[in-house]
Design an enzyme around this catalytic site. Structure first.
Site, PDB file in Angstrom:
ATOM      1  N   CYS A 119      -5.807  -3.003   1.703  1.00  0.00           N
ATOM      2  CA  CYS A 119      -5.199  -2.777   3.716  1.00  0.00           C
ATOM      3  C   CYS A 119      -6.259  -3.405   4.708  1.00  0.00           C
ATOM      4  O   CYS A 119      -7.163  -4.732   4.273  1.00  0.00           O
ATOM      5  CB  CYS A 119      -4.516  -2.059   4.016  1.00  0.00           C
ATOM      6  SG  CYS A 119      -3.761  -2.919   5.630  1.00  0.00           S
ATOM      7  N   GLU A 132       0.728  -1.119   0.297  1.00  0.00           N
ATOM      8  CA  GLU A 132      -0.485   0.134   0.129  1.00  0.00           C
ATOM      9  C   GLU A 132       1.201   1.138  -0.010  1.00  0.00           C
ATOM     10  O   GLU A 132       1.689   1.647   0.723  1.00  0.00           O
ATOM     11  CB  GLU A 132      -1.266   0.014   1.058  1.00  0.00           C
ATOM     12  CG  GLU A 132      -1.735   1.068   0.866  1.00  0.00           C
ATOM     13  CD  GLU A 132      -2.584   1.014   2.675  1.00  0.00           C
ATOM     14  OE1 GLU A 132      -3.629   2.171   3.067  1.00  0.00           O
ATOM     15  OE2 GLU A 132      -2.147  -0.075   3.791  1.00  0.00           O
ATOM     16  N   LYS A 180      -9.362   2.674  -1.560  1.00  0.00           N
ATOM     17  CA  LYS A 180     -10.085   2.217  -0.361  1.00  0.00           C
ATOM     18  C   LYS A 180     -10.547   3.295  -0.051  1.00  0.00           C
ATOM     19  O   LYS A 180     -11.340   3.991  -0.164  1.00  0.00           O
ATOM     20  CB  LYS A 180      -8.574   2.430   0.599  1.00  0.00           C
ATOM     21  CG  LYS A 180      -8.141   1.678   1.870  1.00  0.00           C
ATOM     22  CD  LYS A 180      -6.842   2.362   2.558  1.00  0.00           C
ATOM     23  CE  LYS A 180      -6.730   0.830   3.518  1.00  0.00           C
ATOM     24  NZ  LYS A 180      -6.154   1.680   4.117  1.00  0.00           N
TER      25      LYS A 180
END
Length: 262
Positions: A141, A41, A107
């Site tokens: 994540c 990430e 995200k």
């Protein structure tokens, strides 16, 4: 399809150094017959680098990574800070060996005060797209820790879920147990690629994994810098989902009656 994951400490705040490292890793991966390399990430800039992120995000990370992918003949899924007129997004993009965009994700689930201070949350779930003979999706994540989201892409036909991550202490269990559960309960491949080392007060736990649909760990790392390599077998997911039919055996009629989303 042969997939690699680059677990690294990188060089926080130094884009040129990170791109040089990526180029060397992609060249090494090419020598092992890898079709796709996944970074952690926010690999291009570093994750916990403070206010310098705003200026560094203006760099054309996608263009630079495109040049590497084309020069080395290997697709790259890179985590980067995406600068837009509205603000920053914590993003990842998959570029094929010809430099074409295959997949772009932002995200959805921001983690903690630091991410919320810098980034806008994404608003669209990952598409599921064909690549290398399998159907892939991407998350970043914390996204993979939400079972509803992983089930959504599995329902949409995802066979291999690509997850750049920045997992830090004290959450080692997410790398060791949680992501194997996500692969098993959906019968999909999952590549979970983390940082190692430290940035400011953030201490990363490494432990990147490439996991098969039956939760077998095909490749893994500890805290060391590493290039993980594993093969994804086209057709295996369909067979696994027949043998362990979690998706088919769901009781959607009851879930809706309980006010739960499918």
């Amino acid at each position: 399809m042969r997939v690699a994951g680059l677990q690294t400490a990188g060089t926080p705040g130094d884009i040129d150094a990170n791109l040089r490292e990526l180029d060397a890793a992609v060249a090494r991966a090419a020598g092992q017959g890898v079709d796709l390399l996944v970074t952690p990430e926010l690999f291009v800039t570093g994750y916990d680098i403070g206010d310098s992120l705003h200026d560094l995000a203006r760099f054309d990370a996608v263009g630079a990574v495109r040049n590497i992918a084309v020069a080395r003949g290997v697709a790259v899924m890179v985590g980067y800070a995406e600068h837009t007129p509205d603000g920053l997004y914590n993003s990842a993009m998959l570029l094929d060996r010809n430099g074409a965009q295959v997949l772009h994700v932002r995200k959805l689930h921001l983690f903690g005060d630091m991410e919320r201070a810098f980034f806008l949350p994404g608003t669209q779930p990952s598409p599921v797209v064909p690549f290398g003979g399998v159907r892939v999706a991407g998350m970043i994540c914390y996204d993979v820790e939400f079972p509803e989201y992983v089930r959504h892409v599995a329902q949409a036909g995802c066979e291999a879920l690509l997850v750049p991550t920045a997992l830090m202490e004290p959450y080692l269990f997410s790398a060791r147990e949680l992501v194997r559960t996500r692969a098993w309960e959906n019968q999909i491949y999952l590549a979970y690629i983390n940082h190692t080392g430290r940035e400011r007060d953030t201490v990363y736990v490494g432990n990147s994994r490439i996991i098969a649909p039956d939760a077998t760990v095909l490749a893994q790392a500890g805290l060391e810098e590493a290039l993980l390599v594993a093969d994804i077998e086209p057709g295996l997911v369909a067979r696994a989902q027949r043998e362990n039919p979690f998706l088919a055996d769901r009781r959607l009629d009851l879930y809706r009656g309980m006010g739960l989303t499918a």
